[in-house]
Design a protein around this motif. Structure first.
Motif, PDB file in Angstrom:
ATOM      1  N   ALA A  91       0.826  -1.208   0.000  1.00 22.93           N
ATOM      2  CA  ALA A  91       0.000   0.000   0.000  1.00 22.93           C
ATOM      3  C   ALA A  91       0.863   1.262   0.000  1.00 22.93           C
ATOM      4  CB  ALA A  91      -0.923  -0.010   1.218  1.00 22.93           C
ATOM      5  N   LEU A  92       1.959   1.227   0.744  1.00 22.23           N
ATOM      6  CA  LEU A  92       2.852   2.390   0.793  1.00 22.23           C
ATOM      7  C   LEU A  92       3.460   2.677  -0.573  1.00 22.23           C
ATOM      8  CD1 LEU A  92       4.519   4.509   2.414  1.00 22.23           C
ATOM      9  CD2 LEU A  92       6.214   2.686   2.774  1.00 22.23           C
ATOM     10  N   LEU A  93       3.922   1.642  -1.252  1.00 25.67           N
ATOM     11  CA  LEU A  93       4.595   1.850  -2.534  1.00 25.67           C
ATOM     12  C   LEU A  93       3.634   2.284  -3.631  1.00 25.67           C
ATOM     13  CD1 LEU A  93       7.137  -1.119  -2.594  1.00 25.67           C
ATOM     14  CD2 LEU A  93       7.490   1.231  -1.834  1.00 25.67           C
ATOM     15  N   SER A  94       2.352   1.975  -3.476  1.00 24.39           N
ATOM     16  CA  SER A  94       1.379   2.385  -4.498  1.00 24.39           C
ATOM     17  C   SER A  94       0.789   3.759  -4.217  1.00 24.39           C
ATOM     18  CB  SER A  94       0.253   1.347  -4.583  1.00 24.39           C
ATOM     19  OG  SER A  94      -0.445   1.260  -3.350  1.00 24.39           O
ATOM     20  N   SER A  95       1.147   4.360  -3.076  1.00 27.54           N
ATOM     21  CA  SER A  95       0.641   5.687  -2.729  1.00 27.54           C
ATOM     22  C   SER A  95       1.524   6.757  -3.372  1.00 27.54           C
ATOM     23  CB  SER A  95       0.622   5.859  -1.209  1.00 27.54           C
ATOM     24  OG  SER A  95       1.945   5.905  -0.696  1.00 27.54           O
ATOM     25  N   GLY A  96       1.211   8.001  -3.085  1.00 26.18           N
ATOM     26  CA  GLY A  96       2.003   9.104  -3.625  1.00 26.18           C
ATOM     27  C   GLY A  96       3.177   9.486  -2.758  1.00 26.18           C
TER      28      GLY A  96
ATOM     29  N   PHE B 242      21.657  20.304   4.521  1.00 21.03           N
ATOM     30  CA  PHE B 242      20.806  20.257   3.334  1.00 21.03           C
ATOM     31  C   PHE B 242      19.453  19.680   3.722  1.00 21.03           C
ATOM     32  CE2 PHE B 242      25.140  20.104   1.797  1.00 21.03           C
ATOM     33  CZ  PHE B 242      25.128  20.978   0.727  1.00 21.03           C
ATOM     34  N   VAL B 243      18.412  20.107   3.000  1.00 19.40           N
ATOM     35  CA  VAL B 243      17.063  19.640   3.281  1.00 19.40           C
ATOM     36  C   VAL B 243      16.440  19.098   2.000  1.00 19.40           C
ATOM     37  CG1 VAL B 243      16.042  21.921   2.880  1.00 19.40           C
ATOM     38  CG2 VAL B 243      14.820  20.245   4.283  1.00 19.40           C
ATOM     39  N   LEU B 244      15.704  17.993   2.131  1.00 13.57           N
ATOM     40  CA  LEU B 244      15.003  17.363   1.003  1.00 13.57           C
ATOM     41  C   LEU B 244      13.545  17.783   1.048  1.00 13.57           C
ATOM     42  CD1 LEU B 244      15.218  15.268  -1.343  1.00 13.57           C
ATOM     43  CD2 LEU B 244      14.555  13.522   0.325  1.00 13.57           C
ATOM     44  N   THR B 245      13.058  18.388  -0.044  1.00 18.56           N
ATOM     45  CA  THR B 245      11.687  18.894  -0.108  1.00 18.56           C
ATOM     46  C   THR B 245      10.962  18.243  -1.275  1.00 18.56           C
ATOM     47  OG1 THR B 245      12.459  21.018   0.759  1.00 18.56           O
ATOM     48  CG2 THR B 245      10.245  20.955  -0.190  1.00 18.56           C
ATOM     49  N   LEU B 246       9.807  17.666  -0.977  1.00 20.04           N
ATOM     50  CA  LEU B 246       9.039  16.962  -2.007  1.00 20.04           C
ATOM     51  C   LEU B 246       8.379  17.954  -2.955  1.00 20.04           C
ATOM     52  CD1 LEU B 246       8.079  14.085  -2.838  1.00 20.04           C
ATOM     53  CD2 LEU B 246       6.043  14.495  -1.448  1.00 20.04           C
ATOM     54  N   ARG B 247       8.362  17.606  -4.231  1.00 26.94           N
ATOM     55  CA  ARG B 247       7.630  18.404  -5.209  1.00 26.94           C
ATOM     56  C   ARG B 247       6.166  17.975  -5.196  1.00 26.94           C
ATOM     57  NH1 ARG B 247      11.266  19.385 -10.663  1.00 26.94           N
ATOM     58  NH2 ARG B 247      12.968  20.528  -9.623  1.00 26.94           N
ATOM     59  N   GLY B 248       5.283  18.899  -4.818  1.00 23.20           N
ATOM     60  CA  GLY B 248       3.883  18.552  -4.694  1.00 23.20           C
ATOM     61  C   GLY B 248       3.572  18.065  -3.287  1.00 23.20           C
ATOM     62  N   LYS B 249       2.365  17.550  -3.115  1.00 25.30           N
ATOM     63  CA  LYS B 249       1.926  17.097  -1.808  1.00 25.30           C
ATOM     64  C   LYS B 249       2.364  15.649  -1.558  1.00 25.30           C
ATOM     65  CE  LYS B 249      -2.177  20.071  -1.699  1.00 25.30           C
ATOM     66  NZ  LYS B 249      -3.654  20.107  -1.553  1.00 25.30           N
ATOM     67  N   GLY B 250       2.527  15.320  -0.268  1.00 23.32           N
ATOM     68  CA  GLY B 250       2.903  13.957   0.092  1.00 23.32           C
ATOM     69  C   GLY B 250       3.946  13.946   1.180  1.00 23.32           C
ATOM     70  N   ASP B 251       4.339  12.752   1.563  1.00 23.49           N
ATOM     71  CA  ASP B 251       5.319  12.559   2.622  1.00 23.49           C
ATOM     72  C   ASP B 251       6.607  11.973   2.052  1.00 23.49           C
ATOM     73  OD1 ASP B 251       3.492  13.393   4.621  1.00 23.49           O
ATOM     74  OD2 ASP B 251       2.559  11.397   4.582  1.00 23.49           O
ATOM     75  N   ILE B 252       7.663  12.064   2.852  1.00 24.11           N
ATOM     76  CA  ILE B 252       8.952  11.459   2.518  1.00 24.11           C
ATOM     77  C   ILE B 252       9.284  10.456   3.619  1.00 24.11           C
ATOM     78  CG2 ILE B 252      11.407  11.851   2.121  1.00 24.11           C
ATOM     79  CD1 ILE B 252      10.729  14.701   1.265  1.00 24.11           C
ATOM     80  N   VAL B 253       9.503   9.197   3.241  1.00 23.39           N
ATOM     81  CA  VAL B 253       9.791   8.157   4.233  1.00 23.39           C
ATOM     82  C   VAL B 253      10.940   7.293   3.733  1.00 23.39           C
ATOM     83  CG1 VAL B 253       7.382   8.094   5.001  1.00 23.39           C
ATOM     84  CG2 VAL B 253       8.163   6.481   3.244  1.00 23.39           C
ATOM     85  N   VAL B 254      11.484   6.514   4.659  1.00 23.22           N
ATOM     86  CA  VAL B 254      12.512   5.528   4.328  1.00 23.22           C
ATOM     87  C   VAL B 254      11.956   4.149   4.629  1.00 23.22           C
ATOM     88  CG1 VAL B 254      14.803   4.634   4.931  1.00 23.22           C
ATOM     89  CG2 VAL B 254      14.431   7.101   4.769  1.00 23.22           C
ATOM     90  N   LEU B 255      12.124   3.242   3.695  1.00 20.57           N
ATOM     91  CA  LEU B 255      11.715   1.847   3.881  1.00 20.57           C
ATOM     92  C   LEU B 255      12.985   1.024   4.030  1.00 20.57           C
ATOM     93  CD1 LEU B 255       9.088   0.089   3.853  1.00 20.57           C
ATOM     94  CD2 LEU B 255       9.646  -0.443   1.482  1.00 20.57           C
TER      95      LEU B 255
END
Length: 406
Positions: free
Chosen positions: A218-223, A311-324
């Motif tokens: 489910a996580l990988l199919s999300s945005g 340095f900071v990582l910023t997502l383009r558009g809406k959503g979260d950033i996670v590590v699997l």
């Protein structure tokens, strides 16, 4: 074929190895040797089983090609169970072709199933799926059908397709019930439990939690932007960027993702990416170069901006950033993952499965053995490695169907 051979074959098909041995234990003709070999395999004496089946193949006459092919298939299954992945694949394919040519559809399908299971062990999923598409499981008896469905489930699990995996495991459970073989039923139930076991760790916002296979799917199919430390890729939905061949860039991406939405300090990036305890100007210059390369690689997904601290990582558009990440990230974790299946592996088979050198694997096994995490049995070429068992429960090999000539 005499009545004792028929009765022994029927006993083996039902999983009654001792019953089969009672009927052919004192005979040394070719069919009896083959049946004794299968019985010994089911009882766990794989070395004796291999010797008996080899003798049986030699004892069958030149016109008994089908019987010899069945012996080769049985030897291949023993090699698979004993994790002898160096066993010649061409011999199994030749035997399968002979069986198919002579109309022995059941054993030909079983041979194909063995090929698929071997490919699964060494991680060749595309080839396993190609062979699976050629296999018609309809002629398989219940025990072999259960094994086939386990292979189907294995591919689906590795492809992160939980619903097809559950459906295949349900069919395997039904086939095992019809086969009425207790050890096979246990194997299917153990495989089903893997779907609900922790498959990965989710690291986000400074916290961690374990995920099941379904949750990973489910996580990988999300945005969500996922920095996947299991496969060294960065993905968002169907878009995937592989950094497997660029380890420094992947480490930087992971550190930035773990810190997001905050920034990652330069000292942390330097220590994780370059293992620099005392960074100098050359390290800082290299960090700027590698960050520039990572910024270009991640352009479709996110931006990397400099801050006073790092340095900071910023997502383009809406959503979260996670590590699997894998459930455990100890040294030699992938080696331990292979040994966790409960089978006894040779160091050469582990090297094949991990696509590395046997010497590297042997050094890792020695270190794990010294730490008490693995144990070995046997000596020389017969040496096998396994996880220390919790209880003494022998693994039973199932070889469905008789092997002597009709």
């Amino acid at each position: 074929m005499d009545s004792l051979i028929v009765a022994a074959a029927q006993a083996l098909a039902a999983g009654d190895a001792l019953g089969a041995m009672k009927r052919v234990a004192l005979r040394d003709d070719a069919p009896a040797l083959a049946l004794r070999g299968i019985a010994m395999a089911q009882l766990g004496d794989l070395d004796r089983a291999k010797a008996l089946l080899k003798n049986a193949a030699r004892a069958f006459g030149p016109r008994e090609t089908v019987a010899r092919a069945r012996c080769i298939v049985a030897q291949a299954e023993i090699a698979l169970v004993s994790r002898d992945l160096g066993w010649p694949e061409k011999a199994l394919e030749t035997a399968r072709a002979v069986l198919d040519k002579h109309g022995d559809r059941i054993n030909a399908a079983h041979a194909r199933n063995l090929q698929i299971r071997r490919l699964l062990l060494v991680g060749h999923l595309d080839e396993a799926e190609r062979l699976l598409a050629k296999l018609d499981p309809s002629p398989l008896p219940p025990a072999a059908r259960a094994s086939h469905e386990l292979a189907v489930a294995g591919i689906a699990i590795r492809r992160l397709r939980t619903e097809p995996a559950r459906a295949a495991l349900a069919r395997a459970a039904e086939a095992a019930r019809r086969a009425d073989i207790a050890a096979l039923d246990v194997e299917v139930r153990n495989a089903a439990r893997a779907l609900d076991a922790p498959a990965a760790r989710l690291i986000a916002g400074g916290t961690e939690r374990l995920l099941s296979l379904g949750e990973v799917e489910a996580l990988l199919s999300s945005g969500t932007l996922v920095v996947d430390a299991c496969r060294n890729v960065v993905r968002r939905g169907s878009e995937v960027l592989s950094l497997a061949s660029r380890p420094v860039l992947f480490v930087l991406a992971r550190v930035l993702a773990e810190a997001a939405p905050a920034d990652a300090p330069r000292a942390l990036l330097l220590s994780r990416a370059f293992r620099a305890r005392h960074a100098d100007e050359s390290h800082r210059a290299r960090l700027r170069v590698e960050i520039g390369r990572l910024r270009a690689a991640l352009e479709p997904f996110a931006d990397i901006d400099a801050t006073p601290q790092g340095f900071v990582l910023t997502l383009r558009g809406k959503g979260d950033i996670v590590v699997l990440a894998p459930p455990m990230e100890t040294e030699h974790a992938f080696l331990l993952a292979l040994l966790a299946d409960g089978e006894a592996w040779s160091s050469s088979a582990l090297a094949i499965a991990l696509a590395t050198s046997p010497r590297t694997v042997q050094r890792a096994l020695d270190a794990l053995a010294a730490a008490g995490k693995v144990q070995s049995v046997g000596n020389g070429r017969a040496r096998r490695w396994m996880m220390p068992p919790v209880v003494g429960f022998p693994t039973t090999l199932l070889l469905p169907g008789p092997l002597p000539s009709d």
